[in-house]
Design a protein around this motif. Structure first.
Motif, PDB file in Angstrom:
ATOM      1  N   ARG A   1       0.824  -1.211   0.000  1.00 23.65           N
ATOM      2  CA  ARG A   1       0.000   0.000   0.000  1.00 23.65           C
ATOM      3  C   ARG A   1       0.859   1.262   0.000  1.00 23.65           C
ATOM      4  NH1 ARG A   1      -5.321   0.027   1.028  1.00 23.65           N
ATOM      5  NH2 ARG A   1      -5.153   2.079   2.001  1.00 23.65           N
TER       6      ARG A   1
ATOM      7  N   LYS B   1     -19.285   5.710  -4.421  1.00 27.29           N
ATOM      8  CA  LYS B   1     -18.033   5.365  -3.760  1.00 27.29           C
ATOM      9  C   LYS B   1     -17.141   4.649  -4.777  1.00 27.29           C
ATOM     10  CE  LYS B   1     -19.914   4.911   0.925  1.00 27.29           C
ATOM     11  NZ  LYS B   1     -20.068   4.008   2.104  1.00 27.29           N
ATOM     12  N   TYR B   2     -15.820   4.793  -4.598  1.00 30.16           N
ATOM     13  CA  TYR B   2     -14.923   4.140  -5.545  1.00 30.16           C
ATOM     14  C   TYR B   2     -13.828   3.382  -4.817  1.00 30.16           C
ATOM     15  CZ  TYR B   2     -11.689   8.046  -4.732  1.00 30.16           C
ATOM     16  OH  TYR B   2     -10.854   8.964  -4.160  1.00 30.16           O
ATOM     17  N   GLU B   3     -13.293   2.393  -5.501  1.00 34.20           N
ATOM     18  CA  GLU B   3     -12.208   1.581  -4.941  1.00 34.20           C
ATOM     19  C   GLU B   3     -11.199   1.263  -6.036  1.00 34.20           C
ATOM     20  OE1 GLU B   3     -13.527  -2.229  -3.613  1.00 34.20           O
ATOM     21  OE2 GLU B   3     -14.945  -2.483  -5.271  1.00 34.20           O
TER      22      GLU B   3
ATOM     23  N   VAL C   1     -10.215   1.879 -11.625  1.00 35.96           N
ATOM     24  CA  VAL C   1     -11.009   2.194 -10.443  1.00 35.96           C
ATOM     25  C   VAL C   1     -12.455   1.764 -10.695  1.00 35.96           C
ATOM     26  CG1 VAL C   1     -11.837   4.040  -8.937  1.00 35.96           C
ATOM     27  CG2 VAL C   1      -9.528   4.149  -9.893  1.00 35.96           C
TER      28      VAL C   1
END
Length: 211
Positions: free
Chosen positions: A70, A139-141, A177
């Motif tokens: 990360r 929302k995004y990831e 994304v």
């Protein structure tokens, strides 16, 4: 004096030679019987250190690997571009997208950037309007990311004119994304690919695709 069996703890007469309960000889183990104590949580941990320590080490290593991955991803320098891009798309903020864009974007799209992003965001948001209705939240990831060299980037274009321009770009990063819109119990998602170029040491938004 009462004799207590050292095997089962039963009380016996003072002159008894064998336990009246378990028949074991009293002479060999006579005394005050003390029942076995149950191990405390600390004793349990102490007795199982040979198992706990290796398992704990494995868990620690996994956590370190996750944190390192990360950290590497978010220290690449273009994470802020991704966040600004998604926030701008979700909030219909065309001016921010224009401000973070590469100087090459308008050349390759042959569009005025204001018009280019306006059309793009309208289509993006209308897709959510059609699928989940109005009043949704987005929302995004992050799904994946990879980088390309300037030569790999130039090879994507057949035109020698474009290839010559793009060969001056340091490198390109592509982040995938997933944006999910939710409205009550209804949800839908779109996959957004964000192309970013590194120019003179700084990352810029290069191109957007979604599906």
């Amino acid at each position: 004096m009462t004799k207590y069996c050292g095997y089962c703890g039963a009380p016996n007469e003072d002159d008894a030679r064998f336990c009246g309960n378990c028949s074991k000889p009293l002479e060999s183990r006579v005394g005050e019987y003390t029942p076995d104590k149950k191990d405390s949580i600390f004793d349990t941990i102490k007795n199982n250190l040979h198992v706990i320590i290796p398992v704990g080490a494995v868990v620690a290593v996994v956590l370190v690997v996750v944190l390192v991955v990360r950290a590497l991803f978010f220290s690449c320098g273009y994470d802020s571009i991704i966040k600004k891009t998604m926030k701008s798309m979700n909030n219909y903020d065309v001016s921010t997208l224009v401000s973070i864009s590469s100087s090459y974007t308008s050349i390759l799209t042959s569009y005025d950037l204001q018009e280019y992003y306006d059309d793009l965001i309208v289509d993006y948001l209308e897709n959510f309007d059609d699928s989940v209705g109005y009043g949704y939240t987005i929302k995004y990831e992050f799904v994946s990311e990879y980088t390309m060299s300037s030569s790999q980037l130039a090879a994507m274009y057949d035109s020698e004119y474009y290839s010559a321009i793009l060969s001056s770009i340091d490198s390109m990063a592509v982040a995938t994304v997933r944006a999910t819109a939710t409205n009550g119990g209804i949800s839908d998602y779109q996959t957004v690919q964000i192309y970013m170029t590194k120019e003179s040491g700084k990352w810029k938004l290069f191109m957007l695709y979604y599906s």
